[in-house]
Each structure stands twice: as C-alpha cells, then as structure tokens.
Scaffold this active site. Structure first.
Site, PDB file in Angstrom:
ATOM      1  N   ASP A 224       0.842  -1.208   0.000  1.00  0.00           N
ATOM      2  CA  ASP A 224       0.000   0.000   0.000  1.00  0.00           C
ATOM      3  C   ASP A 224       0.872   1.252   0.000  1.00  0.00           C
ATOM      4  O   ASP A 224       0.610   2.216  -0.734  1.00  0.00           O
ATOM      5  CB  ASP A 224      -0.988  -0.011   1.184  1.00  0.00           C
ATOM      6  CG  ASP A 224      -0.357  -0.515   2.482  1.00  0.00           C
ATOM      7  OD1 ASP A 224       0.757  -1.081   2.439  1.00  0.00           O
ATOM      8  OD2 ASP A 224      -0.976  -0.330   3.542  1.00  0.00           O
ATOM      9  N   ASP A 252       1.559  -1.679 -13.836  1.00  0.00           N
ATOM     10  CA  ASP A 252       0.662  -0.829 -14.627  1.00  0.00           C
ATOM     11  C   ASP A 252       0.669   0.601 -14.095  1.00  0.00           C
ATOM     12  O   ASP A 252       0.663   1.560 -14.858  1.00  0.00           O
ATOM     13  CB  ASP A 252      -0.769  -1.380 -14.590  1.00  0.00           C
ATOM     14  CG  ASP A 252      -1.047  -2.332 -15.744  1.00  0.00           C
ATOM     15  OD1 ASP A 252      -0.081  -2.669 -16.471  1.00  0.00           O
ATOM     16  OD2 ASP A 252      -2.209  -2.745 -15.918  1.00  0.00           O
TER      17      ASP A 252
END
Ligand code: NAD
Length: 360
Positions: A224, A252
C-alpha cells in the site's frame, strides 16, 4: 558474434512495429561487429487464421531454438468470438509458459523530452522517473491451489490461495539483484508482511538472498505504501521487486504515470535463454496498417533484448541513445505529438532511429 532471433509479429500493428524493431537492433548490433539473423513464426490471431491454433507447436520449437524472442502484440476484434481456449491471448500465455519465463521486467522511464506527457505534478516529473518493476510471473495467488467457488447460490464463497515456494522467491530476488548491478544498485522489495504469511516468507528469503549482494542496497515497503510512493516520489526507486499479484498492479501504475503507452518496453526472462521481449501495449487494431503506430516501445524492447537477452550492452545503449536523440530533435509519432514537433509515421520513425544508430 552471431545470434538468432525468432520474430513473433502477431496481429494488428505487430508486423509494422516488429519490422522497425528488427531493423534497428540489427543495425546497432552490426555496428559492434555482431550479426543477427531473424526467423518469423506465427502467434495469436495470425496463427489461428493459418493453423486453427493460437500457438502452433512449430512456433514453440522455433522460439526454443532462438537466442531471443521478439514479439509485437496479439489480438483484435476479428478473433473476439472464438472459443476461450483458442483466443489469441492463449498463445501469449502459452509461449511464456513453454519458455519457462518467471521474471517480468517492466521499466518505467520518463525521458526529459516527454516530461509533458507525465501525469504527475511538474516538480515530480522534473525529478525524473527511471525505475524497473521486476515481477514474479509463475507463482502467487494466480496459480495457488485450492481455488474455486463453493456453496449454494446465495451463500457461496470464492477462494484463492496465495502461496510462494522459497525457491521461487530466491530466483526472482536474484534476478532483481543482478539487474540492480546493471543500474543504480538499489532494490526495494514490496510485500504485505504485516498481514500475510506468504509475504513474511518473501521478506525473510529476500533478506537471506541479499547476503550475496553486499554492493546492492535493499529496502522493503508494504504494497500500500509502495503504491503511494510511486506517485509521490517515483525518482526514489531503482528496482522494485514484487510478487505476481502486487507486480501486476504496480507495473501498470508505474507505466501509466509516464503517460505514453507507445514508449514502454518489457522483457520476460527464464532460467536460461531465450527471453521474450515485447512492448507493453496491445495490437492497436484501430490504427493497424495505417503507418501510424509508434515503434519506439518495440525498439526499446529491442534494446532490452540486446542487453538482457543476448548480453550485448553496447548496442543496447546505442539504441537507447538514438531514441533519445530522435525525440530531442523534435520527431514524434501521432500518439506523443506536441505543438511545434515534427510528425512521423511508423516507418519514418524507425528510419530516424537507424539514422542516429549510424551516426552516434
Ligand atoms: P492497445 O494497447 O492495443 O491500444 C490502446 C490505445 O493505445 C489504442 O487507441 C491504440 O491505438 C493506442 N496504441 C497502442 N499502442 C500504440 C502504439 N505503439 N502507437 C500508437 N498508438 C498506440 O489496447 P486495446 O485497444 O485494449 O487492445 C487491442 C487488442 O490488443 C486487444 O485484442 C487486446 O486483447 C490486445 N492486447 C494485446 C497485448 C499483448 O499482445 N501483449 C496487450 C494488451 C492488449
């Protein structure tokens, strides 16, 4: 040195971009006295049309015999309705599996010439982005067993298993540390070891494997936090080492912040050659056959092929320098066009890069 490359052009813009990629790397290798030979094989929709299969056995054979595999892209609306086990993408997954490719390398490089395309704040873009995500490809929750959906409708449970074997972690960690030695010697390993046992083992094994790489700096981030730092301070990263699931998402994210899909290369490597080298974009059926495709992601994948697939760093660097020189001179394809720049088609862009390969 003589090396043999298998070309998988694929579909859509695949043949156009691979033609330019092959021409550029052949010329660059030639400048250092190396000779490349090329042989084409069918993959994806083109293979379905010719043989009924997205990955004919002959293609696997030709790839195995090559020193490296250079791939365009597969797929397109023409094959959207074929049965799921015969889709073009099956060919792509199949060839990665057949070659035992377990490491996916995706650089995210923001060239100063294209800083305007970056999606981040100007100051962040100016600090530069030059990182590479090393993603494990064969393990993790995508492949773990048991998996499935159980129970009665209305009361069902979906479940997957996140699992990594020590050896899978060791080999991808070594890939990342080896690669860091070719770069700025910094590896950041991404996990979720505050919550997941798989990640606790991941971190322990990465630390253990790092003992053989005292010259490489190792740090760790929870996934995270890594996702946040990628948009807050991407310039801090050199090599990002991740498992399959986290790497899928982070690679990505890292790619998109640079803002230009047509510029991003990738490599997939296994324990031994051949590796597979391809742009990260798809087959762009909307512009296929119109000489509009940007060949630079493929050409930069060709540079990775030279460096990582064939062990030829000098021609690789020459290709990368030539791409930068072409951009610095103001040449652009339509997808990265900006006011005041000169618009080129796919063939002319490839030729411009070759011009610089010849003169740099
Ligand atoms: P895409 O990447 O093909 O295209 C997205 C957009 O970016 C399109 O507008 C396209 O014109 C543009 N674009 C992509 N590459 C470009 C380039 N080199 N130069 C200029 N513009 C470029 O993604 P999509 O439209 O979602 O998918 C099209 C087909 O490609 C689908 O069949 C998909 O399954 C397949 N695909 C294949 C791969 C692969 O082979 N690795 C990856 C992604 C998608």
């Amino acid at each position: 040195m003589k090396k043999h490359i298998c070309l998988l052009e694929g579909d859509g813009i695949g043949p156009e971009i691979i033609a330019q990629g092959a021409a550029v790397i052949s010329r660059a290798a030639g400048r250092y006295g190396h000779e490349l030979s090329f042989e084409k094989a069918l993959l994806g929709g083109a293979a379905i049309d010719a043989t009924g299969e997205p990955l004919p056995a002959q293609t696997v054979e030709k790839c195995r015999q090559a020193d490296a595999v250079f791939l365009g892209a597969v797929g397109g609306p023409k094959w959207d309705d074929v049965s799921p086990d015969k889709r073009p993408e099956k060919g792509l997954l199949g060839i990665r599996k057949a070659l035992g490719l377990y490491a996916n390398l995706r650089p995210a490089l923001l060239m100063p010439e294209l800083a305007g395309a970056c999606l981040l704040k100007q100051g962040t873009a100016e600090a530069g982005i030059d990182l590479i995500v090393v993603r494990e490809l064969t393990g993790d929750i995508y492949f773990g067993e048991p998996r499935g959906i159980s129970g009665e409708i209305g009361n069902r449970t979906g479940f997957n298993t996140m699992a990594y074997r020590e050896e899978e972690i060791r080999r991808i960690a070594r890939t990342a540390f080896d690669l860091a030695r070719l770069r700025r010697r910094k590896v950041c390993s991404v996990d979720k070891s505050n919550v997941l046992e798989t990640s606790r083992l991941w971190r322990e094994v990465v630390i253990d494997e790092h003992r053989g790489y005292g010259d490489v700096e190792l740090s760790h981030l929870y996934v995270d936090n890594a996702a946040m730092q990628l948009v807050r301070a991407p310039s801090h990263f050199d090599v990002l080492l991740t498992g399959n699931l986290f790497g899928d998402i982070l690679s990505d994210e890292a790619a998109v912040i640079t803002g230009s899909l047509g510029m991003l290369p990738s490599a997939s490597l296994g324990a031994s050659r051949p590796g597979l080298f391809e742009p990260i974009h798809g087959s762009a059926p909307d512009i296929a056959g119109q000489d509009k495709a940007n060949p630079l992601a493929t050409i930069l994948s060709g540079a990775m092929l030279l460096r990582l697939g064939l062990g030829l760093p000098e021609p690789a660097e020459l290709v990368e320098k030539s791409v930068r020189a072409v951009l610095a001179e103001g040449f652009r394809t339509a997808d990265i066009m900006e006011p005041g720049m000169t618009l080129l088609g796919c063939v002319a862009m490839g030729q411009k890069v070759i011009d610089y390969v010849d003169k740099l």
